[in-house]
Design a protein around this motif. Structure first.
Motif, short mmCIF file in Angstrom:
data_model
loop_
_atom_site.label_atom_id
_atom_site.label_comp_id
_atom_site.label_asym_id
_atom_site.label_seq_id
_atom_site.Cartn_x
_atom_site.Cartn_y
_atom_site.Cartn_z
N HIS A 193 0.84 -1.18 0.00
CA HIS A 193 0.00 0.00 0.00
C HIS A 193 0.88 1.25 0.00
N VAL A 200 1.31 5.53 0.88
CA VAL A 200 0.87 6.72 1.59
C VAL A 200 1.57 7.89 0.94
N THR A 235 3.18 11.43 0.85
CA THR A 235 3.77 12.28 1.87
C THR A 235 4.72 13.29 1.20
N MET A 290 4.64 0.82 1.17
CA MET A 290 4.83 0.09 2.42
C MET A 290 4.40 -1.35 2.31
N ARG A 291 4.97 -2.13 3.20
CA ARG A 291 4.36 -3.43 3.48
C ARG A 291 4.13 -3.42 4.99
N GLY A 292 2.88 -3.35 5.37
CA GLY A 292 2.56 -3.19 6.79
C GLY A 292 3.11 -1.87 7.26
N GLU A 293 3.89 -1.92 8.31
CA GLU A 293 4.45 -0.69 8.86
C GLU A 293 5.82 -0.37 8.27
N GLU A 294 6.33 -1.29 7.44
CA GLU A 294 7.68 -1.10 6.94
C GLU A 294 7.65 -0.35 5.61
N VAL A 295 8.48 0.65 5.52
CA VAL A 295 8.63 1.35 4.24
C VAL A 295 9.49 0.47 3.34
N THR A 347 15.79 6.86 9.66
CA THR A 347 14.65 6.62 10.57
C THR A 347 14.78 5.29 11.28
N THR A 348 15.40 4.33 10.63
CA THR A 348 15.54 3.02 11.26
C THR A 348 17.01 2.65 11.45
#
Lengths: 524, 518
Positions: A254, A256, A258, A273-278, A305-306
């Protein structure tokens, strides 16, 4: 929420205001003059098979998949390079076209790895899509012929001699991989680097069957002029140029939308993304600042960020020589507030202030100044944007009543002359610079007033008039320009009268017309 | 009495020793104190007689050949004496092979000194330009169109229409480009005329320039023609000195200048858009059309791009009028074609004649059959992308439409003869090999198709699943013919399919009914 799929019309939009009506597959469609048949069909809802066409760059005509039939014309012209004409009757599907398209795909697949299921582009590969679209069922040439796929050729099956056509993967760039074995020589990457980015880092090396994409003179991507803007990766229809994050993680599910916060351009991105992972950041074509382009920062450099070194827990220490101590949020906040209050008690209320970054969001900046004013009780708050923009902000608000930019980035596509002073877009606002350079390559003129030969001056295929002024003489130079305009009668009086107070203008004109402001006068 | 001796400096003649012959003459004359003047000319085009040397006499020029340095002493004796010699060919203009030609374009080739404007003018040169300078652009266009001249590079596009399109285009500047990339095997007419009569090309380009409003022209010569490069450069300098290039040409208000540019070993750069890319300093890959070069050509400006022979035909037309040219020929093929007879042929060379002569006449009668003396089995007309014609098609007249009707093409006028030792399946493979080597690589049918074509024909040669692979070849040829971006991939099927059609017996065990595989 799912992946945002943007329509690729194949060729760029025409800006013409005169319209043309033609018939495609029995349907009448009206489009601006200069539109390709491919785009007209796409706008009418018909996807003509294509591989080398993409609407970020001009038509090329190399894959030969998009052939159509036009009544009254012999042969099978390519729909990407054929402009619409009034009254054309086009057929996008016929027995002859089906056969030709299968023939072309058969040739493509005869020189391509067959590892679709484990390939990084599985699910996002235009070559896969086209093989399916044309109904390719077998490759009668077999796979023992010349190819770029296997490191060892099968001719000498006992030992397998080196395949001279094979090139190993180039993994030099930290963000993406170049795998020549999957390249279909559509040249979309080369054209993206030329037409969209304007760096001209890529070319096709070799002739005929030997043709392969090459950064620079057969250097690695990292060793070449490549600036890692990612336009080539975006343009590549196969897995030849792929983000390393996609190779590691897999396809996103999906998006988003930005905005990148790295610089003042504010490129719009789809965070895929896949789930919460970019999985990856891809420029959004509807972004009004970037129109589908990006630079290395927003495109790839979001790993911080990670990053494993990112500090995730608050820490405090009494003195700079002491080691850091992990504490709770409450303890950290109380510690900081107490220390600041202590400074104010000892040295006065004005002893504390704060600076917010121009890369903070408006909301973050609001909170900082709220903290300073309401929390510390003084007005000692500033932003680093003031250093760049208080002069421009003051000048613009005095002249126009507002200090915002006076036009949008799209307007650069219509400009004839560009004057750059006190700015270096190629370095500071790369995506805007790319859009500007594209217009300059079309013939618009560029004047750069800067002590340095900036990257704008040195851009390939851009001719700049460079005025290397002495640092600190910006005002003198601009006044000298004004002097020339006024004394040589170059001002557009009607334009000025319509928009300005004429007597104020006359005062100003009298001032700049003074002899001491002429460019010929030597300055001490 | 100074003897005027003509020795060719044409590359083909030099290739068989003409420079050594010239040197031998100079040395021998010096040794015996004989007064001779050696004039280096182009070639007369009778290649089997090269080096062919001529002597100026009261009866006109007398030819001797083929001459070796060893023949020079006895030749000098003969020339100083009664002129009789074993190598004597008679008055050059009376040699039947030359006399039966209609040399409108090649009239001065081998006759004049190609470095001398004066010699060119003395033989009728620059009369075309003189007349053109008195005409309007429309009047020149009318003449060129009425002459029926079609592009001699191979496409056969009406030259008048091409020039008119450029004349009507508006732009800040326009260009004239001469395609001297002559890459077809078995062709040499461009090279011969550039080396033998460069001013006719310059004059033709100049006339084009003043007609369409271009002030600059480029001659793109393939790198494999160094003698032609030298000859054109020297002629340009001479023309400038004579006030026929540069500003105020011939005293008029017109400006036109020329520059030679050299290619870099790519056959595909004979394709006009690839040539433009190369001229602009880029990789020589083909551009999609539209836009046509007549609208957006060199550096994006309207450009006339024509073959050497097309420009070379213009001065005659302007000097003598459209009708004088159009009166020759047949159907829609008007004027003359400088045909190049080559390959396994007895009398090879340059044969300029009106359209309409049959292939059989050219090969058997004029060409004298094969060099080996064996049967003529196949003739390839139009270069490596031309069809192979068997004897059964020898009644085909040299005419654009007549050849096309039989799935062949005239191209640039090259004819290559093969005797009965030729293996046509290997010739078909060669067509694919040639395409694979010369492909620019832009479009898929040519870039990958040609390599697959070679591999598939190899399987046929090895007897592997012949019927199946023949069907694959037919499909591949269809894909290349209709799918390719340019004529390199687009015409490679011509030699392959013609070999299959007319020489099926060379392609494997039993003839099978050809049908496309599904």
């Amino acid at each position: 929420m799912s992946l945002i799929q943007e329509t690729d019309f194949g060729t760029p939009k025409s800006k013409s205001e005169s319209m043309v009506t033609l018939t495609i597959d029995g349907n009448q469609i009206t489009v601006p003059e200069g539109t390709s048949i491919m785009r007209a069909a796409m706008e009418a809802g018909t996807q003509i098979p294509k591989l080398c066409a993409t609407d970020m760059v001009d038509a090329f005509g190399s894959c030969r998949l998009c052939l159509v039939e036009i009544e009254g014309r012999a042969g099978t012209p390519a729909s990407c390079t054929t402009p619409v004409m009034p009254g054309l009757v086009v057929h996008t599907q016929s027995e002859r076209l089906k056969k030709l398209r299968k023939g072309v795909m058969e040739l493509y697949i005869s020189d391509h790895p067959l590892d679709c299921l484990t390939c990084a582009a599985n699910g996002d590969c235009e070559l896969q899509d086209m093989a399916g679209a044309v109904g390719l069922r077998d490759v009668r040439y077999g796979y023992e012929g010349e190819n770029h796929v296997f490191a060892k050729s099968s001719k000498n099956s006992a030992h397998g001699c080196e395949n001279d056509n094979w090139m190993p993967k180039d993994e030099s760039n930290p963000y993406f991989t170049y795998d020549p074995s999957k390249c279909i020589v559509c040249s979309r990457c080369v054209r993206a680097c030329e037409e969209v980015q304007g760096t001209f880092a890529l070319t096709i090396s070799g002739r005929g069957f030997d043709s392969r994409v090459s950064p620079g003179m057969n250097e690695s991507f990292l060793g070449s002029e490549c600036v890692s803007c990612g336009a080539c990766v975006q343009a590549c229809p196969t897995a030849t140029l792929t983000e390393k994050s996609v190779i590691e993680i897999g396809q996103p599910e999906h998006s988003v939308v930005t905005t990148c916060a790295y610089c003042g351009v504010g490129c719009a991105f789809k965070a895929e993304m896949r789930g919460e992972e970019v999985v990856r950041m891809v420029p959004w074509k509807d972004g009004k600042a970037n129109r589908g382009h990006s630079c290395v920062k927003g495109r790839f450099a979001w790993g911080y960020t990670t990053h494993k070194e990112r500090i995730l827990k608050p820490m405090i220490r009494e003195r700079i020589e002491d080691p850091w101590q992990e504490v709770s949020w409450d303890e950290a906040l109380n510690f900081a507030a107490a220390k600041f209050k202590g400074i104010q008690q000892k040295y006065g209320r004005d002893a504390v202030g704060g600076i917010t970054s121009s890369r903070c969001t408006n909301e973050e900046t609001y909170l900082v100044q709220k903290l300073i004013r309401a929390g510390f009780g003084n007005n000692n708050v500033d932003t680093c944007a003031r250093v760049c923009h208080s002069p421009t902000g003051y000048g613009l608000s005095q002249t126009y009543g507002t200090s915002a930019g006076t036009q949008d980035f799209d307007s650069v596509e219509d400009t004839d002359v560009v004057l750059i002073i006190g700015a270096n877009p190629a370095s500071a606002h790369p995506v805007f610079a790319s859009r500007l350079k594209k217009r300059l390559r079309q013939g618009a003129k560029l004047i750069v007033i800067d002590p340095r030969r900036t990257e704008m001056v040195e851009s390939p295929h851009v001719k700049a008039l460079h005025l290397p002024l002495m640092p600190g003489t910006n005002v003198a130079v601009l006044t000298a320009l004004a002097h020339v305009i006024v004394t040589e009668g170059l001002a557009d009086e009607a334009f000025v009268r319509e928009r300005c107070d004429w007597s104020e203008f006359e005062d100003w004109a009298a001032f700049v017309a003074q002899d001491k402001h002429s460019p010929e006068r030597p300055r001490s | 009495m100074t003897m005027r001796i003509f020795v060719p400096r044409d590359a083909a003649a030099v290739g068989v020793g003409a420079d050594d012959v010239a040197l031998a003459f100079a040395q021998a004359a010096a040794a015996r104190g004989a007064a001779i003047e050696i004039v280096r000319t182009g070639s007369r085009g009778l290649c089997w007689l090269e080096p062919m040397v001529e002597l100026s006499t009261a009866q006109g020029r007398v030819a001797f050949g083929p001459v070796t340095p060893g023949d020079v002493p006895s030749l000098l004796d003969a020339m100083a004496g009664n002129g009789q010699h074993a190598l004597r060919l008679g008055v050059t203009d009376e040699i039947p092979w030359l006399k039966r030609q209609t040399r409108l374009t090649f009239a001065r080739c081998g006759v004049i000194d190609p470095r001398s404007v004066d010699d060119y003018r003395a033989h009728g040169g620059y009369r075309g330009l003189e007349r053109a300078l008195t005409l309007t652009s429309d009047q020149i266009l009318a003449d060129v169109t009425a002459s029926g001249l079609r592009g001699r590079g191979g496409a056969g596009f009406p030259t008048g229409i091409k020039w008119k399109t450029v004349a009507q285009a508006s732009a800040d500047r326009k260009y004239i480009v001469c395609n001297a990339d002559e890459g077809d095997s078995g062709t040499f007419a461009d090279r011969m005329i550039m080396e033998g009569d460069p001013f006719v090309v310059i004059e033709g380009m100049t006339i084009a320039g003043i007609t369409v409003g271009a002030t600059k022209g480029y001659i793109y010569i393939r790198s494999e023609y160094p003698h032609a490069v030298e000859a054109m450069n020297a002629a340009i300098v001479a023309a400038r000195r004579a006030g026929l290039l540069g500003k105020r040409i011939g005293g008029s208000a017109h400006e036109f200048d020329l520059e030679v540019r050299v290619g870099a070993g790519a056959y595909v750069c004979g394709e006009e858009t690839s040539l433009l890319e190369s001229l602009e300093g880029r990789r020589g890959i083909v551009r999609a059309k539209p836009p046509l070069p007549a609208h957006k050509g060199l550096f994006g400006r309207p450009s006339v791009i024509n073959n050497v022979l097309s420009f070379a035909a213009i001065p005659f037309i302007l000097d003598n009028g459209a009708k004088a040219y159009a009166d020759f020929g047949m159907g829609r093929s008007r004027g003359t074609m400088p045909i190049q007879l080559a390959g396994n042929i007895r009398y090879g060379g340059l044969f300029e004649t009106a359209f309409g002569v049959t292939l059989g006449e050219l090969v058997d009668e004029i060409g004298g059959g094969t060099f080996t003396g064996r049967e003529v089995r196949a003739v390839q007309v139009g270069g490596p992308l031309g069809a192979y014609f068997p004897r059964a098609l020898f009644d085909t007249p040299f005419d654009y439409e007549a050849f096309a009707a039989r799935d062949g093409l005239i191209g640039h006028g090259g004819i290559v003869v093969f005797d009965d030792t030729v293996d046509m399946v290997k010739q078909a493979r060669f067509a694919m090999e040639f395409c694979a080597i010369e492909s620019c690589g832009k479009c898929t049918p040519c870039r990958i198709g040609s390599t697959r074509g070679v591999e598939t024909i190899n399987r046929i040669i090895n007897g592997e699943r012949v019927a199946e692979n023949l069907a694959v070849i037919e499909d591949l040829c269809n894909t290349m013919k209709f799918g390719s971006l340019c004529a390199l991939g687009g015409f490679t099927p011509y030699p392959v399919m013609s070999a299959l059609k007319h020489f099926r017996e060379d392609f494997g065990p039993a003839p099978a009914r050809l049908q496309a595989a599904e």
